[in-house]
Scaffold this motif. Structure first.
Motif, PDB file in Angstrom:
ATOM      1  N   LEU B  93       0.828  -1.216   0.000  1.00  0.00           N
ATOM      2  CA  LEU B  93       0.000   0.000   0.000  1.00  0.00           C
ATOM      3  C   LEU B  93       0.857   1.260   0.000  1.00  0.00           C
ATOM      4  CD1 LEU B  93      -2.793  -1.018   2.548  1.00  0.00           C
ATOM      5  CD2 LEU B  93      -3.028  -0.806   0.049  1.00  0.00           C
ATOM      6  N   ALA B  94       1.901   1.264   0.829  1.00  0.00           N
ATOM      7  CA  ALA B  94       2.745   2.453   0.915  1.00  0.00           C
ATOM      8  C   ALA B  94       3.470   2.689  -0.407  1.00  0.00           C
ATOM      9  CB  ALA B  94       3.751   2.293   2.058  1.00  0.00           C
ATOM     10  N   HIS B  95       3.973   1.600  -0.971  1.00  0.00           N
ATOM     11  CA  HIS B  95       4.723   1.732  -2.216  1.00  0.00           C
ATOM     12  C   HIS B  95       3.824   2.226  -3.344  1.00  0.00           C
ATOM     13  CE1 HIS B  95       8.653   1.046  -3.804  1.00  0.00           C
ATOM     14  NE2 HIS B  95       8.144   0.558  -4.919  1.00  0.00           N
ATOM     15  N   LYS B  96       2.585   1.757  -3.318  1.00  0.00           N
ATOM     16  CA  LYS B  96       1.657   2.085  -4.401  1.00  0.00           C
ATOM     17  C   LYS B  96       1.018   3.472  -4.227  1.00  0.00           C
ATOM     18  CE  LYS B  96      -1.619   0.455  -7.495  1.00  0.00           C
ATOM     19  NZ  LYS B  96      -1.432  -0.317  -8.721  1.00  0.00           N
ATOM     20  N   PHE B  97       0.683   3.832  -2.980  1.00  0.00           N
ATOM     21  CA  PHE B  97      -0.160   5.011  -2.784  1.00  0.00           C
ATOM     22  C   PHE B  97       0.502   6.175  -2.056  1.00  0.00           C
ATOM     23  CE2 PHE B  97      -3.156   1.432  -3.155  1.00  0.00           C
ATOM     24  CZ  PHE B  97      -3.944   1.890  -4.199  1.00  0.00           C
ATOM     25  N   ASP B  98       1.767   6.040  -1.662  1.00  0.00           N
ATOM     26  CA  ASP B  98       2.408   7.149  -0.953  1.00  0.00           C
ATOM     27  C   ASP B  98       3.629   7.634  -1.734  1.00  0.00           C
ATOM     28  OD1 ASP B  98       3.523   8.967   0.837  1.00  0.00           O
ATOM     29  OD2 ASP B  98       4.533   7.378   1.981  1.00  0.00           O
TER      30      ASP B  98
END
Ligand SMILES: N[C@@H](CCC(=O)N[C@@H](CS)C(=O)NCC(=O)O)C(=O)O
Ligand SMILES: [Fe+2]
Lengths: 294, 227
Positions: B93-98
Motif C-alpha cells: 500500500l505504501a509503495h503504491k499510494f504514498d
C-alpha cells in the motif's frame, strides 16, 4: 487475581443465584466427540458430546440438567432449577438469529449486566456509533417490576444515535426497552431501523465463571435483510469489545449492592432497580457483600 | 508533528480502489491495514470474515484465499492477486499510494533497513501478545504464562529502543517521522492489556503510544486503552 480452582462449598452460593439456568455456549461450540471443561459459579463442570447426545457433569461427577434454547446450551447446578425465562420473540417469523460467541471478561457478571443497562456510557464508550458527545443526555425513562414474573423492565428509553445498527443509514433518535429476567441475563429491545413498528433484540446470557470473571454469550435477533450474518457479528463484537475494556477497569470488580458505595445519578434508575432486586432476592455471590461474608 | 502530516497531505482527494480486504473487526493485524488505508485516504471494500466464533478462516473456501488460514488478506484490483501477511500488505500500500515515500523510505537505504527490521519484529509482538489476548478474551488454549513472558521480552526490547530514540531526540521507531514500522508495531502493543499484560510499566512505550494516537486521521479499535 489468583483464581481458586478448588471447588468451593456450594453453600457459598446464595439460593437465588444457585437456582438459575446458565448458558454455556452455542451448540456449535461443542462439536461431536468433544469433551471440554469449563467453570460455572466457581465449580468445574464437564461437557461431552457423543454423536448428538450431550451430557454435562458437575461437582462429584453429578449429572446436571441440560436444555437447548435460544441458540445456546443451558445447565444448572440445581436439581430443581427455576424455569428458564421465556423470550416469545424467538418464535416470531422473519427474524434472524446471530449468536456472537462467548467473550471472557475479568469482572463480575452482574457488572456486565449493569453496564448493558446504562445508556449514559454510549457517547463515551461507543463514540460515533451508539452515541455522540454532543447528545450525551439520558432522557427520563420508566422502570417497573413485573411482580408476577419477578423481572425488571425499563421502558420509554430514548437516545440519539449516529449508527444505531448495522442497517442504519443516518443518525436517529432510537427507542429502547430493557428487560432483566435473570440475575445474569439481560435483553434490550431497540427500535428496528427497517421496520418502525418492530423491535430488534440484543441480549447477553452470562456464564459466571468466578465471582470476578465471566463469559458473556450474546445474540442478536433482528429484522434485517441487507446485512450478512458476518456483518452483524462484526458490528456486535466491535461494540462488546469496547465495553470489555471498561468492565475490566471497574473498581471493585464485584457489584456493590449497598447504595452508599457508589452514588448513582438520575440516569442510573435501572441500575438502582437492578441492585435492589438482587438485594431483595438475597444475592451475595459476585457482589461486594459476598466478599465481606467470605 | 507538522512533518508527520506530510504523507497524508500528498494525497488530497480520497481514492476509491477495487481492492478488497478480508477483514476481522477484532484483529490487530487487520486493524493496522485499515489504519494505513485511512492514513493514505484510500477506500477499500471490506469483506468481513467470521473468525470467531465461526472459524471461517479454517474453512475450505477460505483456504483457497489463504492456505495459511490467516487474516488479513488484500485482494488487488485485478481480482486475482492476493497479498497475505499484514506487513507485506502495508509495504504494498505504501509503495503504491504514498509517492512522498515517508511511510516506506525506499530511497533511503539505511532508514529502510531499520523500518524492515521493525516490520519483522512486529510479528514477534503479535505472536506473543495476540496469543495471550486470544486466550484471555476468546478462550483459546495456550501456555498463557509463556505467552505473557514472551510478550514482556519483546516489550522490554521495544522500550529500550524507544528510550534510546528519545535520548537522541527521535520520536519514532525508525526516524523523525512515523513509518510503517510504527504502524506495524502499534496494534498488539496497545492491545496487550486485553491479554492480561501490563503495558503501563513501560514509560517510553506509553509516550510512543500516545504520540501515535494523536497522528492525524488516527482512529482506535476496541481494546485500545491509552491513558
Ligand atoms: N504474520 C501475519 C500473522 C497474521 C495472523 O496471525 N493473523 C491472525 C488474525 S490477527 C490469524 O488469522 N490467525 C489464525 C491462525 O493463525 O490460525 C500477519 O501479520 O498478517
Ligand atoms: Fe456498551
Amino acid at each position: 487475581m489468583t483464581r481458586t480452582t478448588i471447588d468451593q462449598p456450594e453453600m457459598r452460593i446464595d439460593p437465588f443465584t444457585y437456582a438459575h439456568w446458565y448458558a454455556l455456549g452455542r451448540k456449535e461450540d461443542f462439536p461431536e466427540g468433544c469433551a471440554l471443561n469449563t467453570r460455572l459459579l466457581s465449580h468445574s463442570i464437564g461437557i461431552r458430546r457423543d454423536t448428538d447426545i450431550m451430557s454435562i457433569t458437575g461437582p462429584q461427577g453429578r449429572a446436571l440438567p441440560i436444555q437447548h434454547r435460544y441458540g445456546h446450551v443451558w445447565t444448572s447446578l440445581s436439581d430443581s432449577p427455576r424455569p428458564l425465562f421465556d423470550i416469545p420473540e424467538f418464535a416470531e417469523p422473519g427474524r434472524r438469529l446471530v449468536t456472537v460467541g462467548g467473550v471472557r471478561v475479568r469482572c463480575s457478571g452482574l457488572r456486565a449486566v449493569e453496564n448493558f443497562l446504562d445508556m449514559a456510557h454510549f457517547p463515551f464508550v461507543h463514540t460515533d456509533i451508539l452515541g455522540v458527545t454532543e447528545h450525551a443526555e439520558v432522557k427520563k425513562y420508566d422502570v417497573k417490576m413485573d411482580v408476577e414474573k419477578d423481572e425488571i423492565w425499563a421502558t420509554q428509553c430514548q437516545f440519539f444515535q449516529p449508527v444505531a445498527a448495522a442497517a442504519s443509514v443516518a443518525g436517529d433518535m432510537v427507542h429502547y426497552q430493557y428487560r432483566v429476567p435473570h440475575p445474569h441475563s439481560v435483553i434490550l429491545y431497540k427500535s428496528c431501523p427497517v421496520d418502525p413498528d418492530a423491535w430488534d433484540l440484543i441480549g447477553l446470557f452470562i456464564q459466571p465463571l468466578e465471582e470476578e470473571e465471566c463469559l458473556v454469550h450474546s445474540f442478536l435477533l433482528v429484522f434485517d435483510d441487507n446485512n450478512t450474518d458476518t456483518a452483524l457479528l462484526h458490528f456486535q463484537q466491535n461494540i462488546f469489545l469496547q465495553d470489555r475494556v471498561i468492565l475490566e477497569n471497574q473498581v471493585p470488580a464485584r457489584l456493590p449492592l449497598d447504595p452508599r458505595q457508589e452514588t448513582p445519578t438520575r440516569a442510573d434508575a435501572s441500575s438502582i432497580a437492578y441492585r435492589r432486586w438482587l438485594k431483595r432476592n438475597g444475592v451475595t455471590w459476585s457482589t461486594t457483600r459476598g466478599a465481606e461474608i467470605a | 508533528m507538522i512533518s508527520s502530516n506530510a504523507p497524508c497531505l500528498v494525497l488530497v482527494a480520497q481514492k476509491w480502489s477495487d481492492m478488497k480486504l478480508y477483514d476481522y473487526v477484532l484483529s490487530g493485524n487487520c486493524y493496522k491495514v485499515r489504519l494505513l488505508l485511512h492514513f493514505l485516504d484510500i477506500k477499500c471494500t471490506l469483506e468481513p470474515v467470521d473468525f470467531y466464533p465461526g472459524r471461517a478462516h479454517k474453512s475450505p473456501s477460505f483456504r483457497r484465499i489463504n492456505p495459511l488460514e490467516q487474516l488479513p488478506v488484500l485482494e488487488l484490483d485485478d481480482g486475482k492477486t492476493r497479498i497475505c501477511d499484514s506487513q507485506a500488505i502495508l509495504i504494498y500500500l505504501a509503495h503504491k499510494f504514498d509517492p512522498s515515500r515517508h511511510w516506506f523510505p525506499v530511497n533511503e537505504p539505511e532508514k529502510l533497513g531499520c523500518v524492515v527490521q521493525w516490520l519483522t519484529f512486529a510479528n514477534c509482538i503479535t505472536a506473543a501478545s495476540s496469543r495471550a489476548r486470544l486466550h484471555d478474551m476468546l478462550g483459546y488454549t495456550c501456555d498463557i504464562t509463556a505467552a505473557r513472558a514472551h510478550a514482556h521480552r519483546a516489550f522490554r526490547h521495544l522500550e529500550d529502543h524507544l528510550c534510546h530514540q528519545e535520548f537522541n531526540g527521535i520520536n519514532w521507531l525508525a526516524g523523525a517521522q512515523p513509518t510503517l514500522a510504527d504502524v506495524a508495531c502499534f496494534p498488539y502493543t496497545c492491545l496487550a492489556g486485553d491479554g492480561g499484560i501490563d503495558i503501563f510499566i513501560y514509560p517510553a512505550i506509553q509516550r510512543w503510544l500516545r504520540r501515535f494516537a494523536t497522528l492525524p486521521r488516527f482512529h482506535p479499535m476496541p481494546g485500545i486503552n491509552i491513558r
